[in-house]
Write a protein that holds these residues in place. Sequence first.
Motif, short mmCIF file in Angstrom:
data_model
loop_
_atom_site.label_atom_id
_atom_site.label_comp_id
_atom_site.label_asym_id
_atom_site.label_seq_id
_atom_site.Cartn_x
_atom_site.Cartn_y
_atom_site.Cartn_z
N ALA A 63 18.87 14.53 55.48
CA ALA A 63 19.89 15.52 55.79
C ALA A 63 20.20 16.31 54.52
O ALA A 63 20.42 15.72 53.45
N VAL A 64 20.19 17.62 54.63
CA VAL A 64 20.53 18.50 53.50
C VAL A 64 21.45 19.60 54.00
O VAL A 64 21.44 19.96 55.17
N VAL B 188 21.35 21.36 49.08
CA VAL B 188 22.10 20.26 48.52
C VAL B 188 21.81 19.00 49.34
O VAL B 188 21.95 19.02 50.57
N ASP B 189 21.38 17.95 48.67
CA ASP B 189 21.13 16.68 49.34
C ASP B 189 22.45 16.18 49.92
O ASP B 189 23.42 15.98 49.19
N ALA C 126 23.24 13.32 51.19
CA ALA C 126 23.59 11.93 50.86
C ALA C 126 24.13 11.81 49.44
O ALA C 126 25.06 11.06 49.20
N THR C 127 23.55 12.57 48.49
CA THR C 127 23.92 12.41 47.09
C THR C 127 24.83 13.53 46.56
O THR C 127 25.49 13.37 45.54
N GLY C 128 24.79 14.68 47.21
CA GLY C 128 25.59 15.82 46.72
C GLY C 128 24.92 16.56 45.58
O GLY C 128 25.53 17.45 44.98
N GLU C 129 23.68 16.25 45.30
CA GLU C 129 22.95 16.90 44.21
C GLU C 129 22.23 18.14 44.73
O GLU C 129 21.55 18.07 45.76
N PRO C 130 22.35 19.28 44.00
CA PRO C 130 21.55 20.44 44.38
C PRO C 130 20.07 20.09 44.25
O PRO C 130 19.63 19.61 43.21
N ALA C 131 19.32 20.27 45.32
CA ALA C 131 17.91 19.91 45.31
C ALA C 131 17.02 21.10 44.94
O ALA C 131 16.07 20.95 44.21
N VAL C 132 17.35 22.26 45.44
CA VAL C 132 16.49 23.43 45.27
C VAL C 132 17.36 24.67 45.22
O VAL C 132 18.37 24.78 45.88
N LYS C 133 16.92 25.64 44.40
CA LYS C 133 17.52 26.98 44.43
C LYS C 133 16.36 27.94 44.54
O LYS C 133 15.46 27.94 43.71
N GLY C 134 16.35 28.74 45.58
CA GLY C 134 15.28 29.71 45.76
C GLY C 134 15.82 31.08 46.08
O GLY C 134 16.84 31.19 46.75
N GLU C 135 15.15 32.12 45.59
CA GLU C 135 15.55 33.49 45.91
C GLU C 135 14.64 34.04 46.99
O GLU C 135 13.44 33.77 47.00
N ASN C 136 15.24 34.81 47.87
CA ASN C 136 14.47 35.46 48.95
C ASN C 136 14.19 36.88 48.57
O ASN C 136 14.92 37.54 47.94
#
Length: 178
Positions: A147-148, A165-166, A168-178
């Motif tokens: 779940a994210v 953002v993950d 379960a952990t609250g950690e940002p997993a990915v940042k991507g620009e469109n």
Amino acid sequence: MRLTLIVLASLALISGCGGGGETMVAPTPTPTPKPTVTPSAISLTDAAKIAGERGKVVLLQLAGAQPPPVWLAAVYQDDGTLVDLRISVLDGRVTGEEPEQPADAKEAERLLAQDRTGLLRAADLAAKTVEGATLTRAQLMDVGGRAVWEVETVTPQRVISTVVVDAATGEPAVKGEN
């Protein structure tokens, strides 16, 4: 005689064709005011709090295709149902409500069981990751069995970014620009 007629004709044209010495002036058109779009008075965070009064929010998205713009929210309620809400961006009123399919409610329940972060914290993390951006969408979703929270942002320069953002952990997993 001919010169006198030309002079008299010229004077008549200059003076407005012999009336009372009035000159003809074309009216200045009055500009029609252009409609203005009022910026969103209700932010994603505000809309999340409003929708959160009904249950756990799993989707919140700004929709402005047809005025007035609204926040669309999917809310998992205590009775196990999923309901879609329309929230006015102008005043925060709930302007519509519609139930979702039971299968969608089951998926929301499964994702919420993994969520330890919540929409508000995920939105806060996204706002800190992309400073100065407006948050336009947040959705709890399944990515590779986890779940994210996927949070979409738009900068003043109109750069669209997605922060994952993950849940379960609250950690940002990915940042991507469109």
